[in-house]
Write an enzyme that holds these catalytic residues in place. Structure first.
Site, PDB file in Angstrom:
ATOM      1  N   LYS A 262      -3.215  11.502  -1.047  1.00 46.98           N
ATOM      2  CA  LYS A 262      -4.155  10.440  -0.709  1.00 46.98           C
ATOM      3  C   LYS A 262      -3.356   9.216  -0.293  1.00 46.98           C
ATOM      4  CE  LYS A 262      -8.718   9.905  -0.825  1.00 46.98           C
ATOM      5  NZ  LYS A 262      -9.710  10.900  -0.383  1.00 46.98           N
TER       6      LYS A 262
ATOM      7  N   GLY B 228     -23.028   4.092   1.767  1.00 47.34           N
ATOM      8  CA  GLY B 228     -22.071   4.202   2.860  1.00 47.34           C
ATOM      9  C   GLY B 228     -22.425   5.397   3.728  1.00 47.34           C
TER      10      GLY B 228
END
Length: 325
Positions: A56, A156
């Site tokens: 990540k 979102g």
């Protein structure tokens, strides 16, 4: 450029995980976030049967004011140095246009227009929706969502798409987001009820769907959670590992986040396949998420374990088998 790339495990293949652009207040908070996210990606890839490890990335910046071409060019230079061990795609604060731009500068970027898979958010939402239905079936005996109330925290790209699918399936919605305009739009478009983002866990519902940032399920919030199941797209929903036990003790069925939200990963990984992106094959694999959850829930119930314990055991067994091969 102030950024961190965390590569957690590469036994199954290069670390694969999105890049998040978020203005953490301290470097220590950013480091904690990206380390936890990279570990989750290892489990996500392993349970989903992907030939990738966990990674990540986090650019510590405000995506609305600090994300300039110069910043992305500097980040692309960082990515080029990691092209053998890390592949990235979109996450919070990173758009399809950003991914397309990075792809022109370094090869280890997926989720792009050129590669064919595009924005992974709608696919993440599809997998989450299918996983939510599987969770509802195990918790309530039927996957019919009509008349059930779902609280969605975070509107979102993934959260909004999930709301669209839930509304179409007949679910009643309660929503919360830090952006008031998104909430008003959901109220208008879906007939949703409003909730405060800080107290939405206390809003009564059949299912709680966390679709914002992580850590929402904790020692403080779980006792106040008014839902029979948790099934959402957010990463790192549990503040601590023992929170899975707290949910189980309250009779709340929890769909492990890195299992239910794996659709985006499956989609961007498909772009990296030797033959190129095949949407039908990618969506077929996303369609396997409910079966994976079925197996996890069944084994957890049979063995008296939490779904998280079972999911981690599946991931670790696959990694161990690869090591031994």
């Amino acid at each position: 450029l102030n950024a961190i790339v965390a590569i957690h495990n590469t036994v199954l293949g290069p670390g694969l995980g999105g890049t998040r652009v978020w203005p953490h207040e301290t470097f220590e908070a950013a480091l904690t976030d990206v380390l936890r996210l990279s570990r989750g990606m290892t489990f996500k890839s392993a349970v989903a049967g992907m030939a990738f490890g966990g990674g990540k990335a986090l650019i510590i910046a405000n995506s609305k004011t600090d994300k300039t071409p110069a910043l992305l060019e500097a980040y692309a230079e960082m990515l080029r140095g990691l092209k053998e061990v890390f592949v990235t795609a979109e996450d919070v604060g990173m758009t399809l246009a950003d991914a397309d731009f990075l792809k022109t500068l370094t090869p280890n970027v997926s989720g792009t227009t050129a590669g064919g898979s595009g924005n992974p958010s709608p696919v993440t939402a599809q997998g989450t929706f299918l996983g939510l239905k599987a969770t509802v079936r195990h918790r309530f005996g039927s996957d019919d969502l009509s008349g059930l109330r779902v609280t969605v925290q975070g509107l979102g790209a993934v959260g909004w798409s999930l709301c669209e699918k839930l509304h179409e399936a007949g679910a009643a919605l309660t929503v919360a987001d830090i952006d008031a305009a998104r909430v008003e739009r959901a109220v208008s478009q879906f007939g949703a009820d409003r909730a405060d983002p800080k107290t939405i866990v206390m809003a009564g519902a059949d299912v709680f769907a966390p679709c914002a940032l992580g850590g929402v399920l904790s020692e403080q919030t779980i006792p106040r959670l008014k839902a029979g199941a948790v099934a959402g797209s957010a990463n790192n929903q549990l503040a601590r590992p023992e929170d899975a036990v707290r949910l189980q003790q309250r009779g709340i069925l929890y769909a492990p986040d890195y299992v239910i939200n794996a659709g985006g990963l499956v989609n961007v990984a498909a772009e990296l396949a030797p033959g190129g992106y095949d949407r039908a094959a990618a969506m077929a694999r996303v369609g396997e998420i409910p079966a994976t959850l079925d197996r996890i829930f069944t084994l957890a119930k049979k063995g008296g374990a939490t779904p998280v314990d079972v999911a981690r055991a599946i991931a670790r067994d696959r990694i161990a088998a690869k090591k031994a091969a």
